[in-house]
Design an enzyme around this catalytic site. Structure first.
Site, PDB file in Angstrom:
ATOM      1  CG  ASN A 166     135.012  73.253  56.808  1.00 51.38           C
ATOM      2  OD1 ASN A 166     134.320  73.571  55.842  1.00 51.38           O
ATOM      3  ND2 ASN A 166     134.697  73.584  58.044  1.00 51.38           N
ATOM      4  CB  CYS A 225     135.249  76.892  59.588  1.00 53.36           C
ATOM      5  SG  CYS A 225     133.596  77.321  60.171  1.00 53.36           S
TER       6      CYS A 225
END
Length: 459
Positions: A214, A266
């Site tokens: 991420n 996220c």
């Protein structure tokens, strides 16, 4: 295989439903009784393409069940997935209280050996922390239990989570024992037929892999946004630059679209958590902190352009806003750039008329008391009497609008485009002033008027 999933949020609900679809017997447990009752009736509160129909189908088939009875869920599964929230604390660290509460439930109710799978995004070392937490609870209760802990991070993209879960590009499994690897291989066999997608590794490496993935994607976004800012100052076009660098297979075209910043559940949370983990480990986090700082600045760029165009006089102005969700195909407003923009406009005394295909209800929930916000039923209805149009989310239905109608309805034919959806030359021919992101001479307002000129040094 009998499976229990703890948490019916975004990750838990998608994972439980897709596992049920391939034939597993799945119980999804949540502490929110009202939410569970709605799910038992097939009502899904989040928007994700294809999810609601899948939940209903698997409920009717008897493969998917919802409960708020933790004992039932703990006793049901051979494998227990932990997909609860790990929200950020004030210092950026991930709050693990919900993860540890699942461990408490296991210590209270489980008798047979069990595998606990971390599906939630958790800091490196959480598996060891969870193991110690359960061992302590068992010791205090005078009980023993054979259990294993696995890290199996999710890599779902909001807006395509069902497809990502059905056809994962990789399945990361961090565990220590071969017997556990075989169980996880059997569990994921329906998703692993075309070619072997499973990558086994140790527990801590799997935990770090999720954060690293991420944060790498977030880095690409902040990088292209910084290059976009440079392009504006140097009179270059970031769209041409994007195509030029994306053609390099080592870089690729994914996640190099300039815009008004990343958001969602996220990237921001995981970036903060990894920065915190680096500090705890006495490691530098210079790059990660720069990525986060660039993104925070980027979220203010639209407001800066608008404020510059109207010479700092926004009081009494009304703005049409297209797009509220942080990205298309979701109703998620967490850390959405639209929120930074709207709040800055309201602080400056402006009103906002907004439309989003899916995020209207969530916006209403967040800003229920905001009198300067009007949520409109169509994109076109936001335009009447507005001083400018702002595009904040790249929904498909915004990509080919009726520009003649927009010109007719706006007080001033000006568009501030946070996603570079339109052709500046075409809009200029139609009489618009158009301000995209990073497109050189087409967006000069917030940039110093003296353009940089390279110095020539004679030999």
């Amino acid at each position: 295989m009998k499976i229990s999933v703890f948490g019916s949020g975004y990750v838990g609900l998608v994972q439980a439903t897709v596992l049920a679809e391939v034939g597993h017997d799945v119980i999804c447990m949540d502490v929110d009784q009202n939410k569970v009752k709605l799910l038992q009736q097939g009502h899904v509160s989040i928007f994700e393409p294809g999810l609601a129909a899948m939940v209903k189908e698997n409920l009717e088939s008897g493969r998917l069940h919802f409960t708020y009875d933790e004992k039932l869920a703990v006793e049901h599964g051979e494998v227990l997935f932990i997909a609860v929230g790990t929200p950020s604390d004030e210092d950026g660290s991930a709050d693990l209280k919900y993860v540890l509460s699942v461990g408490d439930a296991v210590a209270r109710h489980r008798i047979e050996p069990v595998i606990l799978v971390e599906k939630s995004t958790v800091p490196v070392g959480t598996g060891d922390t969870l193991r110690a937490h359960i061992d302590k609870a068992l010791h205090l209760a005078g009980r023993s239990l054979a259990f294993d802990i696995v890290s199996n991070p999710e890599f779902l993209k909001e807006g395509s989570a069902v497809a990502d879960c059905r056809r994962p590009d990789r399945i990361i499994i961090g565990c220590e024992r071969e017997e556990v690897r075989e169980v996880m291989r059997d569990l994921y066999a329906p998703f692993n037929r075309n070619h072997d997608r499973i990558i086994f590794m140790d527990l801590r490496s799997a935990e770090l892999t999720k954060y690293a993935a991420n944060c790498m994607l977030a880095t690409k976004i902040s990088f292209i946004n910084q290059i976009a800012e440079l392009a504006e100052h140097l009179g270059a076009d970031i769209e041409a630059v994007r195509l030029g660098i994306g053609a390099d297979s080592r870089i690729g075209y994914h996640f190099i679209y300039p815009g008004c910043g990343y958001g969602g559940s996220c990237f921001p949370k995981d970036m903060r958590a990894l920065i915190h983990s680096a500090k705890q480990a006495n490691c530098s986090s210079d790059l990660l902190e720069a990525v986060e700082a660039i993104n925070q600045r980027q979220k203010s760029k639209l407001f800066e352009r608008i404020n510059a165009f109207f010479k700092g006089n926004l009081r009494g102005k009304t703005f049409a806003l297209w797009g509220l969700a942080f990205k298309p195909n979701t109703d998620d407003m967490r850390d959405a750039p639209s929120r930074v923009l709207m709040e800055a406009l309201w602080d400056a005394g402006a009103d906002v008329r907004a439309f989003d295909p899916e995020a209207m209800q969530e916006t209403q929930r967040i800003y229920a008391d905001e009198t300067r916000l009007m949520l409109m039923g169509t994109p076109e209805s936001t335009l009447v009497g507005a001083d400018a149009l702002i595009v904040c989310t790249e929904w498909q239905q915004f990509k080919a609008p009726d520009f003649d109608l927009i010109h007719q309805r706006l007080k001033t034919p000006v568009i501030f485009d946070g996603r570079n959806l339109y052709d500046g030359e075409r809009l200029a021919r139609k009489g618009f002033q158009y301000f995209p992101m990073g497109r050189g001479d087409s967006c000069q307002l917030p940039i110093p008027q003296q353009q940089w000129v390279p110095q020539v040094v004679e030999a």
